[in-house]
Design an enzyme around this catalytic site. Structure first.
Site, PDB file in Angstrom:
ATOM      1  N   GLU A 136       2.242  -1.199   3.541  1.00 62.28           N
ATOM      2  CA  GLU A 136       3.409  -2.064   3.275  1.00 62.28           C
ATOM      3  C   GLU A 136       3.581  -3.106   4.385  1.00 62.28           C
ATOM      4  O   GLU A 136       3.907  -4.261   4.114  1.00 62.28           O
ATOM      5  CB  GLU A 136       4.688  -1.220   3.132  1.00 62.28           C
ATOM      6  CG  GLU A 136       4.670  -0.238   1.964  1.00 62.28           C
ATOM      7  CD  GLU A 136       4.432  -0.924   0.616  1.00 62.28           C
ATOM      8  OE1 GLU A 136       4.774  -2.107   0.463  1.00 62.28           O
ATOM      9  OE2 GLU A 136       3.863  -0.265  -0.279  1.00 62.28           O
ATOM     10  N   GLU A 192      -3.827  -6.236  -2.727  1.00 58.61           N
ATOM     11  CA  GLU A 192      -3.857  -4.779  -2.528  1.00 58.61           C
ATOM     12  C   GLU A 192      -5.027  -4.362  -1.634  1.00 58.61           C
ATOM     13  O   GLU A 192      -4.859  -3.523  -0.742  1.00 58.61           O
ATOM     14  CB  GLU A 192      -3.925  -4.048  -3.867  1.00 58.61           C
ATOM     15  CG  GLU A 192      -2.662  -4.174  -4.700  1.00 58.61           C
ATOM     16  CD  GLU A 192      -1.405  -3.828  -3.928  1.00 58.61           C
ATOM     17  OE1 GLU A 192      -1.446  -2.936  -3.055  1.00 58.61           O
ATOM     18  OE2 GLU A 192      -0.368  -4.465  -4.168  1.00 58.61           O
TER      19      GLU A 192
HETATM   20 ZN   LIG Z   1       0.427  -2.642  -2.144  1.00 57.29          ZN
END
Ligand SMILES: [Zn+2]
Length: 273
Positions: A136, A192
């Site tokens: 994060e 990601e």
């Molecule tokens: Zn993520």
């Protein structure tokens, strides 16, 4: 307040490792940022988002359980944030949301990370939690959410907030609109993979096993399938198996896997969540 023993544990590794050897995130492509928020604007928006999230206690119930759990999550998060060199001046916050149904965490622009109790309860050890927090933090250090704010429909709302002579009601409406759409959470596959590489780099910098992020993804895969909508549900997630494969490729290149320093502290708070 952080307990004295925990504070001591957190200070120790900063003395032990050399700053010269700090790892950073792997950039997958040259990032074009033709129009972007200034640091100050991102922080101002992020602070307003956080205030709105905290005020909506029905959707985001505040965690009021053990202070030791709150302290541990904050301490671990702050430590990981302190060993990253991508945005060293940004102030980070880590907030627990009390919802056991959500196996989830998310980051909003400006340095704010939120973790659900559903995720904390499914963590097996501190390195898994570190992996998720570092992932994060990576979304924030790589401006993933901040850049989404100035793309597409969100740009008009951002313009209302910063660049027009708007009245306070329009500004409040624009902020609510951005929050409702959660545009800053619609990460791409590339985002990601980048956040995963940040998670590994920051975990290693923090002297925490980089296997944690991989173990957590393996847990999600076994529990919810290869492309679950459960973790960061707005994101266009790549297959978990592809992420695990890439993480393995990076881990195999790092020469030594450091000791975990947080497992002892984690075992003490695990039952308190
Ligand atoms: Zn993520």
């Amino acid at each position: 307040m952080i307990s004295k023993s925990l504070a001591r544990n957190l200070v120790l590794p900063t003395i032990l490792f050399s700053l010269a050897g700090l790892l950073s995130c792997q950039k997958l492509t040259d990032v074009m940022r033709p129009f972007m928020l200034s640091e100050d604007q991102e922080v101002e928006l992020g602070d307003q988002f956080k205030a709105q999230i905290l005020s909506d206690t029905e959707t985001y119930p505040p965690y009021t359980g053990s202070q030791k759990v709150t302290d541990f999550v904050d301490s671990l998060g702050q430590y990981l944030a302190s060993v990253q060199t991508d945005r060293p001046d940004l102030k980070f916050t880590f907030t627990i949301i009390d919802d056991d149904e959500q196996v989830n965490a998310f980051a909003i622009p400006g340095g704010h990370v939120f973790v659900y109790t559903g995720l904390l309860k499914n963590m097996k050890n501190a390195s898994e939690l570190a992996g998720v927090l570092a992932h994060e933090i990576g979304h924030i250090t790589q401006y993933h959410g901040a850049d989404k704010m100035v793309q597409g429909n969100a740009l008009e709302l951002v313009n209302t907030i910063f660049f027009n002579e708007s009245d306070s009601a329009s500004i409040t409406g624009a902020i609510a609109g951005l929050l409702e759409n959660m545009v800053f959470l619609s990460f791409s596959r590339k985002d990601e993979f980048e956040a995963d590489s940040c998670a590994l780099a920051y975990s290693i910098n923090a002297d925490i096993s980089p296997e944690g992020m991989k173990d957590f993804l393996a847990f999600l895969k076994s529990e919810y399938g290869d492309q679950p909508k459960i973790f960061e549900p707005m994101s266009t997630h790549p297959l978990l198996s592809d992420r695990i494969k890439k993480i393995n490729a990076i881990i195999s290149k790092s020469s030594d896997v450091p000791d975990d320093m947080y497992e002892n502290e984690y075992s003490k708070i695990k039952g308190l969540i």
